[in-house]
Design a protein around this motif. Structure first.
Motif, PDB file in Angstrom:
ATOM      1  N   LEU A 371       0.794  -1.221   0.000  1.00 42.58           N
ATOM      2  CA  LEU A 371       0.000   0.000   0.000  1.00 42.58           C
ATOM      3  C   LEU A 371       0.833   1.280   0.000  1.00 42.58           C
ATOM      4  N   ASN A 372       1.811   1.357   0.876  1.00 45.96           N
ATOM      5  CA  ASN A 372       2.526   2.619   1.048  1.00 45.96           C
ATOM      6  C   ASN A 372       3.283   3.097  -0.186  1.00 45.96           C
ATOM      7  N   PRO A 373       3.928   2.212  -0.968  1.00 46.28           N
ATOM      8  CA  PRO A 373       4.559   2.724  -2.197  1.00 46.28           C
ATOM      9  C   PRO A 373       3.565   3.436  -3.114  1.00 46.28           C
ATOM     10  N   ALA A 374       2.328   2.939  -3.171  1.00 49.69           N
ATOM     11  CA  ALA A 374       1.319   3.578  -4.010  1.00 49.69           C
ATOM     12  C   ALA A 374       0.859   4.905  -3.415  1.00 49.69           C
ATOM     13  N   ILE A 375       0.854   5.021  -2.086  1.00 47.72           N
ATOM     14  CA  ILE A 375       0.467   6.271  -1.443  1.00 47.72           C
ATOM     15  C   ILE A 375       1.552   7.331  -1.630  1.00 47.72           C
ATOM     16  N   VAL A 376       2.805   6.936  -1.488  1.00 47.03           N
ATOM     17  CA  VAL A 376       3.914   7.887  -1.580  1.00 47.03           C
ATOM     18  C   VAL A 376       4.148   8.325  -3.032  1.00 47.03           C
ATOM     19  N   THR A 377       4.041   7.395  -3.972  1.00 44.88           N
ATOM     20  CA  THR A 377       4.267   7.731  -5.389  1.00 44.88           C
ATOM     21  C   THR A 377       3.058   7.305  -6.218  1.00 44.88           C
ATOM     22  N   PRO A 378       1.933   7.953  -6.038  1.00 44.16           N
ATOM     23  CA  PRO A 378       0.719   7.524  -6.755  1.00 44.16           C
ATOM     24  C   PRO A 378       0.845   7.656  -8.263  1.00 44.16           C
ATOM     25  N   GLN A 379       1.715   8.559  -8.726  1.00 42.15           N
ATOM     26  CA  GLN A 379       1.873   8.717 -10.168  1.00 42.15           C
ATOM     27  C   GLN A 379       2.476   7.475 -10.798  1.00 42.15           C
ATOM     28  N   ASN A 400       2.673  20.264  -1.775  1.00 39.64           N
ATOM     29  CA  ASN A 400       2.022  20.070  -0.469  1.00 39.64           C
ATOM     30  C   ASN A 400       1.310  18.726  -0.351  1.00 39.64           C
ATOM     31  N   PRO A 401       0.471  18.348  -1.323  1.00 36.35           N
ATOM     32  CA  PRO A 401      -0.146  17.017  -1.217  1.00 36.35           C
ATOM     33  C   PRO A 401       0.875  15.889  -1.225  1.00 36.35           C
ATOM     34  N   ARG A 402       1.965  16.072  -1.967  1.00 36.94           N
ATOM     35  CA  ARG A 402       2.987  15.021  -2.005  1.00 36.94           C
ATOM     36  C   ARG A 402       3.582  14.804  -0.609  1.00 36.94           C
ATOM     37  N   ARG A 403       3.853  15.911   0.093  1.00 33.93           N
ATOM     38  CA  ARG A 403       4.389  15.794   1.441  1.00 33.93           C
ATOM     39  C   ARG A 403       3.356  15.191   2.388  1.00 33.93           C
ATOM     40  N   THR A 404       2.081  15.580   2.226  1.00 33.30           N
ATOM     41  CA  THR A 404       1.027  15.028   3.072  1.00 33.30           C
ATOM     42  C   THR A 404       0.915  13.522   2.881  1.00 33.30           C
ATOM     43  N   LEU A 405       0.977  13.063   1.627  1.00 36.11           N
ATOM     44  CA  LEU A 405       0.901  11.627   1.360  1.00 36.11           C
ATOM     45  C   LEU A 405       2.064  10.884   2.002  1.00 36.11           C
ATOM     46  N   THR A 406       3.248  11.495   1.982  1.00 40.73           N
ATOM     47  CA  THR A 406       4.397  10.870   2.629  1.00 40.73           C
ATOM     48  C   THR A 406       4.169  10.745   4.132  1.00 40.73           C
ATOM     49  N   LEU A 407       3.622  11.797   4.744  1.00 42.72           N
ATOM     50  CA  LEU A 407       3.356  11.745   6.183  1.00 42.72           C
ATOM     51  C   LEU A 407       2.279  10.715   6.506  1.00 42.72           C
ATOM     52  N   ILE A 408       1.248  10.624   5.658  1.00 37.42           N
ATOM     53  CA  ILE A 408       0.206   9.615   5.873  1.00 37.42           C
ATOM     54  C   ILE A 408       0.817   8.214   5.825  1.00 37.42           C
ATOM     55  N   ALA A 409       1.703   7.986   4.853  1.00 37.42           N
ATOM     56  CA  ALA A 409       2.356   6.681   4.737  1.00 37.42           C
ATOM     57  C   ALA A 409       3.190   6.376   5.979  1.00 37.42           C
ATOM     58  N   LYS A 410       3.858   7.406   6.525  1.00 37.59           N
ATOM     59  CA  LYS A 410       4.648   7.204   7.743  1.00 37.59           C
ATOM     60  C   LYS A 410       3.743   6.804   8.917  1.00 37.59           C
ATOM     61  N   ILE A 411       2.589   7.478   9.009  1.00 36.78           N
ATOM     62  CA  ILE A 411       1.660   7.152  10.093  1.00 36.78           C
ATOM     63  C   ILE A 411       1.182   5.710   9.967  1.00 36.78           C
ATOM     64  N   LEU A 412       0.774   5.329   8.766  1.00 39.92           N
ATOM     65  CA  LEU A 412       0.276   3.973   8.554  1.00 39.92           C
ATOM     66  C   LEU A 412       1.359   2.949   8.830  1.00 39.92           C
ATOM     67  N   GLN A 413       2.599   3.277   8.440  1.00 33.38           N
ATOM     68  CA  GLN A 413       3.677   2.320   8.657  1.00 33.38           C
ATOM     69  C   GLN A 413       3.992   2.176  10.139  1.00 33.38           C
ATOM     70  N   ASN A 414       3.990   3.289  10.850  1.00 35.25           N
ATOM     71  CA  ASN A 414       4.223   3.207  12.298  1.00 35.25           C
ATOM     72  C   ASN A 414       3.132   2.409  12.981  1.00 35.25           C
ATOM     73  N   LEU A 415       1.931   2.523  12.471  1.00 37.59           N
ATOM     74  CA  LEU A 415       0.800   1.807  13.057  1.00 37.59           C
ATOM     75  C   LEU A 415       0.846   0.316  12.737  1.00 37.59           C
TER      76      LEU A 415
END
Length: 806
Positions: A371-379, A400-415
């Motif tokens: 999941l996270n590779p697709a969230i970080v690099t959706p293109q 800005n959205p690119r950075r937000t997606l990276t942070l979301i991926a970090k949250i999901l990975q930590n979880l």
């Protein structure tokens, strides 16, 4: 693309109507099956599989998938089957292009600096000049027949490929994965091929768990198992899931280009002072530039900016999580089954393991590698809705959205995969989100594992395969020869017994041919058939046992034929009750020879069933009528499902095609970059430049003489930081040394010696590929049995020793 087609020897008559129905069965759902080899395991389990349900499923599927009936369902199934085949083929083309782009990415810089071997220069040029049309010098017919036997065995007995995967070098692995994932098991929507591939996964995973000594190291390193799992997620079903689940969430975030949710205090501080300076023309003394992370984090204004951003990040992460949790029923079966194996193998290897540790491993696969590779690099996954500026060029998320997606991926990975709280200080405020959602995440990860096994259905598929004539793969010459060469190289390991079928087939084939140039790497349509197995003529008889009788088989075949007749004559299906004898008579007296044959067949079956007391004419064959009616209701639902799946996969296919164009554009960019660089280098030649890079094999800079050996003691390598670990006792370090050679540009030899012994204790051959592709991993190592060396340190040493001497 030029393709050679070869027909297999005719395996004998195909049997009666059941064989025809089986053929339609497999063609309706992708190619259904082929059996494995002469292993006795299938025969031992025959009694377990021969039950009424299994045979009934065959007949029901045959009625549903009848390709001779051109009704709405039949047409929809043909369209869906063709679409799945196109997705499978396009996925393979994309995988090859992605590998080419990675290769060119790692080689262009060296190429421009003229620090690459002549043979690799030619390889770069071939990659850049690749064309769709390829013509090959194909093997002789007898040799192709031997390859047909070999690849039938490799496909139907996955343990052989699993054994090879554990042996091949890092440099050969991507090529082997191309053959495994996109050729040998390339029909990504075929049940049998999918199950065989997963069986291979299980073998590779089991070996990794068996050889692992530290719980914390499981599935973390870039091993065969982890790379296989990553490649597996890039197949069609995985990409379809990502698009259906993530695209809407990601696009809704991308639309808010001005939403800045940066929470790294240092970056927030820099943005803040930059804005203040732009607004006021200067900065107050209390806001200097170049402050430390700690100073930035303690600034009250920075804290005030970050606080609401953290709240919003949690809300967005919660929407992603909710969407992912709700999608559990649509997660591809294979991905869930891999999660199940991770859980099962972990419990078996470490009986005292906690539930949290198991979930961490499962989350490491599902989120980190899927999941996270697709969230970080959706293109890269074509998840962003294109605005159409550039054909085939995926839209990049704004900053800005690119950075937000990276942070979301970090949250999901930590979880999902956190052995402890985040190591990044600025992510600590989000730990409350992790705590609040941990139980739900663990529940989700455990639910991923709740899928049934496929072994019984695979066994049935294997039987069905023996009634088929058209099992085949499309394989390039280099895939053919490359797989052959890898097995020959590791023959004593993967097939030590001379009587094993794999060993017999490889001995008959002899040495593997050399790889051909890309321009000659044509495709062979290779039929697959066993050298030892006898094709099954009548599957129903083969499956018959005490639990199923001839009357059972007659009843199921009768129901199947009536369903086919009603599909061919839909007006008869509207009448209630259905007059089955009249329907059979109408078919038997029609002008359609197929209907006539079925009508006569079903009349005879009705008579046999009535004589046996299974059916009763006086109640208008009520038992049979009820089951036929149930099948018709199922077919109506099946039609809707086929249309829904087709619409979903059309979007996936469109995205895959766009990605293909994007990859081609990247290669075109490399061509332009190389051309410009060569032009600049030609201008610099007169001023002492290195000269133009040549691709014609006559590069005067690429000398072929051997350099070395250069001798380094154990202590010297430790001092240089090259030694990662050593099993040599400290008192013997002075007796150990290593020699480093470069026989030809781009190739290296490392030998380990003990003083007093003439022969090397350990030798290792390397190509520059083996090192360059691993240099980004600071912990990557080369294992010489007694000493482990850092890849980065070895690269630096090679640069000192060999680069300036050529």
């Amino acid at each position: 693309m030029s393709t050679l087609t070869m027909s297999p020897p005719t395996p004998g008559p195909s049997g009666d109507a059941l064989a025809a129905m089986l053929a339609s069965t497999v063609s309706g759902s992708g190619n259904a099956a082929a059996n494995g080899s002469t292993s006795s395991s299938s025969r031992r389990n025959t009694d377990r599989m021969t039950n009424r349900y299994s045979v009934n499923a065959i007949y029901s599927l045959a009625a549903e998938q009848d390709i001779e009936v051109q009704d709405a369902l039949g047409r929809a199934q043909i369209a869906l089957r063709n679409l799945k085949n196109r997705i499978s083929a396009q996925s393979k083309r994309n995988f090859v292009l992605e590998r080419d782009v990675r290769y060119l990415d790692s080689r262009i810089a060296l190429l421009i600096q003229n620090r690459i071997a002549a043979d690799e220069k030619r390889q770069v040029q071939e990659t850049l000049d690749d064309t769709e049309e390829k013509t090959g010098n194909y093997p002789a017919r007898r040799k192709l027949a031997q390859y047909s036997n070999l690849f039938f065995l490799l496909q139907s007995e996955p343990r052989h490929m699993a054994a090879l995967c554990r042996q091949v070098s890092y440099a050969d692995f991507d090529t082997l994965m191309q053959t495994v994932m996109f050729t040998l098991y390339g029909n990504q929507y075929d049940q049998r091929e999918e199950h065989l591939l997963l069986t291979m996964f299980q073998s590779v995973l089991s070996a990794e768990f068996e050889n692992n000594t530290e719980m914390g190291e499981l599935l973390r390193a870039n091993t065969a198992a982890s790379r296989m799992m990553t490649t597996y997620t890039r197949r069609g079903p995985g990409q379809s899931y990502l698009k259906n689940v993530l695209a809407e969430r990601i696009n809704s975030l991308v639309e808010h280009e001005d939403l800045n949710l940066e929470i790294n205090p240092l970056k927030v501080y820099e943005e803040m002072v930059t804005q203040i300076e732009a607004d006021t023309g200067g900065l107050p003394p209390s806001l200097p530039r170049g402050v430390s992370q700690e100073v930035a984090a303690n600034n009250p204004d920075v804290q005030a900016i970050i606080r609401p951003r953290i709240t919003m990040l949690m809300e967005i992460a919660d929407t992603f999580l909710t969407t992912i949790f709700d999608s559990i029923d649509t997660v591809p079966y294979g991905i869930r089954w891999i999660c199940k194996q991770i859980r099962s193998l972990t419990r078996r290897k470490y009986p005292e393991v906690t539930e949290a540790q198991i979930c961490s491993l499962i989350g490491g696969f599902f989120f980190l590698r899927f999941l996270n590779p697709a969230i970080v690099t959706p293109q890269a996954y074509m998840l962003i809705e294109s605005k159409g500026q550039h054909l085939g060029q995926p839209d990049q998320p704004p900053k800005n959205p690119r950075r937000t997606l990276t942070l979301i991926a970090k949250i999901l990975q930590n979880l999902a995969n956190k052995p402890s709280y985040s190591k990044e200080q600025f992510m600590i405020p989000l730990n409350s989100f992790v705590d609040n959602h941990q139980a739900m995440m663990n529940q989700f990860l455990n639910q991923l594992c709740e899928v049934g096994d496929f072994y019984e259905s695979l066994e049935m598929d294997q039987y069905m395969a023996l009634s088929k004539r058209d099992l085949s793969i499309d394989i390039t010459l280099n895939e053919l020869y490359g797989t052959h060469a890898l097995f020959m190289h590791h023959l004593d390991t993967v097939s030590p017994n001379e009587r094993q079928h794999l060993r017999v087939l490889l001995d008959d084939l002899g040495p593997a041919p050399d790889q051909v140039p890309r321009s000659e790497n044509g495709t062979v349509h290779l039929p697959l058939y066993s050298r030892w197995e006898t094709p099954i003529q009548d599957l129903s008889t083969t499956l018959m046992s005490e639990s199923i009788t001839q009357n059972d088989i007659n009843f199921m075949e009768t129901k199947s034929i009536f369903v086919q007749l009603l599909r061919a004559m839909p007006d008869a299906a509207d009448r209630r009750p259905i007059d089955l004898p009249a329907l059979a008579e109408r078919a038997a007296t029609s002008r359609d020879p197929v209907l006539v044959r079925r009508g006569i067949k079903v009349q005879n079956l009705l008579s046999e069933l009535e004589a046996a007391g299974v059916l009763d004419r006086t109640d208008n064959y009520k038992l049979l009528q009820d089951e036929v009616r149930t099948e018709l209701v199922h077919l109506g639902n099946a039609h809707e499902k086929v249309l829904l799946e087709t619409r979903s996969l059309e979007e996936v296919f469109h995205a895959i095609c766009n990605h293909n164009q994007y990859l081609r554009n990247q290669i075109d960019s490399y061509k332009a970059y190389l051309f410009n660089s060569r032009m600049m280098m030609s201008k610099d030649k007169g001023a002492g430049g290195v000269g133009v890079v040549s691709f014609n094999g006559k590069d005067k800079k690429a000398r072929s003489q051997s350099l070395g050996p250069y001798r380094f003691t154990h202590q010297q390598l430790e001092k240089e930081g090259v030694v990662k670990s050593s099993a040599v006792p400290p008192g013997r370090h002075q007796d150990v040394y290593l020699n480093f050679w470069s026989p030809t540009p781009g190739t290296f030899l490392i030998t380990l010696h003990f003083k007093g012994r003439e022969q090397a204790i350990v030798e290792m051959d390397l190509k520059i590929d083996d090192l360059l592709e691993r240099q980004d991993d600071k912990n990557a190592s080369l294992d010489l049995e007694y000493i482990s060396l850092y890849v980065v340190g070895v690269l630096e040493l090679f640069n000192k020793l060999f680069t300036k001497r050529r």
